[in-house]
Design a protein around this motif. Structure first.
Motif, PDB file in Angstrom:
ATOM      1  N   ALA A  65       0.828  -1.205   0.000  1.00 49.10           N
ATOM      2  CA  ALA A  65       0.000   0.000   0.000  1.00 49.10           C
ATOM      3  C   ALA A  65       0.864   1.257   0.000  1.00 49.10           C
ATOM      4  O   ALA A  65       0.594   2.219  -0.723  1.00 49.10           O
ATOM      5  CB  ALA A  65      -0.941  -0.008   1.203  1.00 49.10           C
ATOM      6  N   VAL A  66       1.930   1.244   0.811  1.00 48.16           N
ATOM      7  CA  VAL A  66       2.859   2.385   0.816  1.00 48.16           C
ATOM      8  C   VAL A  66       3.523   2.525  -0.546  1.00 48.16           C
ATOM      9  O   VAL A  66       3.708   3.637  -1.060  1.00 48.16           O
ATOM     10  CB  VAL A  66       3.921   2.208   1.920  1.00 48.16           C
ATOM     11  N   ASN A  67       3.890   1.405  -1.147  1.00 47.42           N
ATOM     12  CA  ASN A  67       4.487   1.415  -2.484  1.00 47.42           C
ATOM     13  C   ASN A  67       3.554   2.093  -3.495  1.00 47.42           C
ATOM     14  O   ASN A  67       3.987   2.923  -4.301  1.00 47.42           O
ATOM     15  CB  ASN A  67       4.796  -0.015  -2.912  1.00 47.42           C
ATOM     16  N   CYS A  68       2.269   1.754  -3.446  1.00 48.62           N
ATOM     17  CA  CYS A  68       1.291   2.371  -4.347  1.00 48.62           C
ATOM     18  C   CYS A  68       1.173   3.878  -4.097  1.00 48.62           C
ATOM     19  O   CYS A  68       1.029   4.662  -5.040  1.00 48.62           O
ATOM     20  CB  CYS A  68      -0.079   1.709  -4.186  1.00 48.62           C
ATOM     21  N   LEU A  69       1.249   4.267  -2.841  1.00 51.30           N
ATOM     22  CA  LEU A  69       1.157   5.688  -2.493  1.00 51.30           C
ATOM     23  C   LEU A  69       2.363   6.457  -3.024  1.00 51.30           C
ATOM     24  O   LEU A  69       2.223   7.514  -3.651  1.00 51.30           O
ATOM     25  CB  LEU A  69       1.061   5.848  -0.974  1.00 51.30           C
ATOM     26  N   ILE A  70       3.550   5.936  -2.781  1.00 54.09           N
ATOM     27  CA  ILE A  70       4.770   6.621  -3.208  1.00 54.09           C
ATOM     28  C   ILE A  70       4.856   6.701  -4.726  1.00 54.09           C
ATOM     29  O   ILE A  70       5.327   7.698  -5.289  1.00 54.09           O
ATOM     30  CB  ILE A  70       6.007   5.901  -2.629  1.00 54.09           C
ATOM     31  N   GLU A  71       4.387   5.665  -5.397  1.00 49.76           N
ATOM     32  CA  GLU A  71       4.548   5.595  -6.848  1.00 49.76           C
ATOM     33  C   GLU A  71       3.281   5.978  -7.607  1.00 49.76           C
ATOM     34  O   GLU A  71       3.145   5.628  -8.783  1.00 49.76           O
ATOM     35  CB  GLU A  71       4.973   4.180  -7.249  1.00 49.76           C
ATOM     36  N   GLN A  72       2.378   6.727  -6.993  1.00 47.17           N
ATOM     37  CA  GLN A  72       1.117   7.018  -7.667  1.00 47.17           C
ATOM     38  C   GLN A  72       1.311   7.800  -8.965  1.00 47.17           C
ATOM     39  O   GLN A  72       0.615   7.547  -9.964  1.00 47.17           O
ATOM     40  CB  GLN A  72       0.162   7.761  -6.726  1.00 47.17           C
ATOM     41  N   GLU A  73       2.262   8.725  -8.989  1.00 48.69           N
ATOM     42  CA  GLU A  73       2.508   9.477 -10.220  1.00 48.69           C
ATOM     43  C   GLU A  73       3.164   8.597 -11.282  1.00 48.69           C
ATOM     44  O   GLU A  73       2.840   8.686 -12.468  1.00 48.69           O
ATOM     45  CB  GLU A  73       3.377  10.693  -9.930  1.00 48.69           C
ATOM     46  N   VAL A  74       4.085   7.754 -10.863  1.00 50.84           N
ATOM     47  CA  VAL A  74       4.720   6.817 -11.789  1.00 50.84           C
ATOM     48  C   VAL A  74       3.689   5.835 -12.324  1.00 50.84           C
ATOM     49  O   VAL A  74       3.629   5.561 -13.532  1.00 50.84           O
ATOM     50  CB  VAL A  74       5.864   6.059 -11.085  1.00 50.84           C
ATOM     51  N   ASP A  75       2.850   5.293 -11.439  1.00 52.76           N
ATOM     52  CA  ASP A  75       1.819   4.341 -11.850  1.00 52.76           C
ATOM     53  C   ASP A  75       0.863   4.955 -12.872  1.00 52.76           C
ATOM     54  O   ASP A  75       0.395   4.268 -13.790  1.00 52.76           O
ATOM     55  CB  ASP A  75       1.022   3.859 -10.635  1.00 52.76           C
ATOM     56  N   ALA A  76       0.577   6.246 -12.718  1.00 46.91           N
ATOM     57  CA  ALA A  76      -0.355   6.918 -13.625  1.00 46.91           C
ATOM     58  C   ALA A  76       0.193   7.006 -15.047  1.00 46.91           C
ATOM     59  O   ALA A  76      -0.580   7.162 -16.006  1.00 46.91           O
ATOM     60  CB  ALA A  76      -0.670   8.315 -13.102  1.00 46.91           C
ATOM     61  N   MET A  78       1.987   4.527 -16.452  1.00 39.38           N
ATOM     62  CA  MET A  78       2.213   3.178 -16.971  1.00 39.38           C
ATOM     63  C   MET A  78       0.889   2.472 -17.255  1.00 39.38           C
ATOM     64  O   MET A  78      -0.008   2.461 -16.406  1.00 39.38           O
ATOM     65  CB  MET A  78       3.030   2.366 -15.955  1.00 39.38           C
ATOM     66  N   ALA A  79       0.802   1.869 -18.444  1.00 39.49           N
ATOM     67  CA  ALA A  79      -0.436   1.183 -18.827  1.00 39.49           C
ATOM     68  C   ALA A  79      -0.782   0.064 -17.860  1.00 39.49           C
ATOM     69  O   ALA A  79      -1.950  -0.196 -17.581  1.00 39.49           O
ATOM     70  CB  ALA A  79      -0.302   0.637 -20.252  1.00 39.49           C
ATOM     71  N   ARG A  80       0.247  -0.614 -17.336  1.00 43.58           N
ATOM     72  CA  ARG A  80       0.028  -1.760 -16.449  1.00 43.58           C
ATOM     73  C   ARG A  80      -0.551  -1.361 -15.103  1.00 43.58           C
ATOM     74  O   ARG A  80      -1.224  -2.157 -14.442  1.00 43.58           O
ATOM     75  CB  ARG A  80       1.360  -2.500 -16.240  1.00 43.58           C
ATOM     76  N   THR A  81      -0.315  -0.120 -14.666  1.00 39.47           N
ATOM     77  CA  THR A  81      -0.671   0.272 -13.300  1.00 39.47           C
ATOM     78  C   THR A  81      -1.594   1.489 -13.212  1.00 39.47           C
ATOM     79  O   THR A  81      -1.998   1.860 -12.114  1.00 39.47           O
ATOM     80  CB  THR A  81       0.602   0.579 -12.493  1.00 39.47           C
ATOM     81  N   ARG A  82      -1.921   2.106 -14.340  1.00 41.16           N
ATOM     82  CA  ARG A  82      -2.690   3.354 -14.263  1.00 41.16           C
ATOM     83  C   ARG A  82      -4.125   3.160 -13.768  1.00 41.16           C
ATOM     84  O   ARG A  82      -4.804   4.121 -13.428  1.00 41.16           O
ATOM     85  CB  ARG A  82      -2.695   4.061 -15.612  1.00 41.16           C
ATOM     86  N   HIS A  83      -4.570   1.886 -13.709  1.00 37.71           N
ATOM     87  CA  HIS A  83      -5.924   1.615 -13.209  1.00 37.71           C
ATOM     88  C   HIS A  83      -6.003   1.636 -11.687  1.00 37.71           C
ATOM     89  O   HIS A  83      -7.100   1.633 -11.120  1.00 37.71           O
ATOM     90  CB  HIS A  83      -6.394   0.246 -13.699  1.00 37.71           C
ATOM     91  N   ARG A  84      -4.842   1.618 -11.000  1.00 42.71           N
ATOM     92  CA  ARG A  84      -4.861   1.577  -9.547  1.00 42.71           C
ATOM     93  C   ARG A  84      -5.543   2.817  -8.980  1.00 42.71           C
ATOM     94  O   ARG A  84      -5.416   3.922  -9.520  1.00 42.71           O
ATOM     95  CB  ARG A  84      -3.433   1.467  -9.000  1.00 42.71           C
ATOM     96  N   ALA A  85      -6.256   2.628  -7.880  1.00 40.90           N
ATOM     97  CA  ALA A  85      -7.037   3.726  -7.301  1.00 40.90           C
ATOM     98  C   ALA A  85      -6.157   4.897  -6.891  1.00 40.90           C
ATOM     99  O   ALA A  85      -6.565   6.056  -6.990  1.00 40.90           O
ATOM    100  CB  ALA A  85      -7.831   3.212  -6.106  1.00 40.90           C
ATOM    101  N   THR A  86      -4.943   4.618  -6.424  1.00 42.08           N
ATOM    102  CA  THR A  86      -4.036   5.703  -6.041  1.00 42.08           C
ATOM    103  C   THR A  86      -3.582   6.475  -7.274  1.00 42.08           C
ATOM    104  O   THR A  86      -3.481   7.710  -7.242  1.00 42.08           O
ATOM    105  CB  THR A  86      -2.803   5.134  -5.318  1.00 42.08           C
ATOM    106  N   ALA A  87      -3.310   5.766  -8.376  1.00 42.47           N
ATOM    107  CA  ALA A  87      -2.879   6.435  -9.603  1.00 42.47           C
ATOM    108  C   ALA A  87      -3.986   7.306 -10.178  1.00 42.47           C
ATOM    109  O   ALA A  87      -3.729   8.371 -10.739  1.00 42.47           O
ATOM    110  CB  ALA A  87      -2.432   5.399 -10.631  1.00 42.47           C
ATOM    111  N   ARG A  88      -5.233   6.870 -10.024  1.00 41.13           N
ATOM    112  CA  ARG A  88      -6.372   7.626 -10.555  1.00 41.13           C
ATOM    113  C   ARG A  88      -6.873   8.682  -9.591  1.00 41.13           C
ATOM    114  O   ARG A  88      -7.738   9.493  -9.939  1.00 41.13           O
ATOM    115  CB  ARG A  88      -7.511   6.652 -10.872  1.00 41.13           C
ATOM    116  N   GLY A  89      -6.372   8.654  -8.373  1.00 39.76           N
ATOM    117  CA  GLY A  89      -6.818   9.628  -7.378  1.00 39.76           C
ATOM    118  C   GLY A  89      -8.130   9.263  -6.714  1.00 39.76           C
ATOM    119  O   GLY A  89      -8.727  10.084  -6.018  1.00 39.76           O
TER     120      GLY A  89
END
Length: 295
Positions: A65-76, A78-89
């Motif tokens: 969960a912390v990883n998702c929080l720290i990398e929310q901008e990076v995840d946004a 990337m096609a593989r991770t942009r669906h994550r709730a943290t990446a989408r806000g």
């Protein structure tokens, strides 16, 4: 209205579950459980297995969960991770941090009071290693991030062993070494067929910084090294012929994938190699456990 509220609640619950990366968590917990069984000549105490599994799962989920929080901008990006709730806000940073805090706090309490302090401190160190040292320091700065930071991901067998034995002998560290050497070829296969994602993200992953051909060579070299490392449990009399046979067959299969990637690369082949690497680790540790019981 109630139906809409229930549907919204289920969606939000699923979003929080995705934060914990359940598939990765399951593999980590599986390796920890193998460590628990290998630490005992017979069946370990059931309560230790249950509480250690719960505690390790909770702290692993907190780290992801912390990883998702720290990398929310990076995840946004990337096609593989942009669906994550943290990446989408969809889930605010405060709620993500609170979720991680609750999960991690509960995990530490369970491990300290219902397992033993050594397991708690080792698991907490693993949390810090993954969530902070790997995610914050290593991942954005060096293409060797997955190699150096792989120690955190390799720790579950030692955590499970510590839960049962209240100690971490050489055999446990050998299991850690196996996962440590397995991690680079496993992850770089993913990075190869997801290379554009890492270009978009700005992360210095090996296929981006050193190219596809160099990465394929590293996968082959690590796969050969992994083959040798997986023979060590037999060499030190930690396991018997059943495990040795499994290690040789699975290792040859793993190296064959690496060799094919080196000689004739395709994204589809890299995708299959990545998927097989997960099955490989599960079967290898499963064979080690069966050999332990049979022996």
């Amino acid at each position: 209205m109630n139906g809409l509220s229930a549907s919204t609640a289920r969606l939000r619950l699923r979003q929080y579950l995705v934060l914990t990366k359940p598939r990765v968590t399951q593999l980590a917990v599986f390796c920890a459980v193998i460590g628990m069984f290998l630490a005992s000549p017979g069946l370990p105490p059931l309560d230790t297995i249950v509480f250690a599994t719960i505690g390790i799962w909770l702290l692993a989920a907190a780290a992801f969960a912390v990883n998702c929080l720290i990398e929310q901008e990076v995840d946004a990006r990337m096609a593989r991770t942009r669906h994550r709730a943290t990446a989408r806000g969809d889930i605010p940073a405060g709620q993500t941090l609170a979720t991680s805090g609750v999960l991690g706090g509960l995990g530490m309490l369970v491990l300290y009071h219902l397992v033993n302090p050594l397991t708690m401190w080792l698991t907490f160190a693993t949390f810090v290693g993954y969530a902070i040292i790997y995610t914050v320091i290593l991942k954005p700065r060096t293409p060797q991030n997955i190699v150096i930071g792989g120690l955190s991901g390799a720790m579950p067998p030692a955590l499970g062993w510590a839960a049962v034995a209240d100690a971490v002998p050489a055999q446990a560290w050998l299991l850690v070494l196996i996962i440590f050497v397995w991690t680079p070829p496993h992850f770089w296969a993913l990075a190869l067929y997801r290379r554009q994602d890492y270009v978009d993200s700005g992360l210095p992953m090996l296929p981006v910084t050193h190219g596809e051909r160099y990465t394929r060579l590293q996968i082959l070299l690590y796969s050969v090294a992994l083959f040798g490392v997986t023979l060590l449990p037999y060499v030190i009399n930690m396991s018997g012929l059943l495990y040795l046979a499994a290690a040789v067959i699975l290792g040859a299969w793993f190296v064959a994938y690496a060799w094919r990637l080196w000689r004739a690369y395709s994204d589809e082949l890299a995708r299959r190699a990545f998927k097989f690497s997960i099955l490989y680790l599960a079967l290898l540790f499963g064979a080690l456990l069966v050999d332990h019981w049979v022996g």
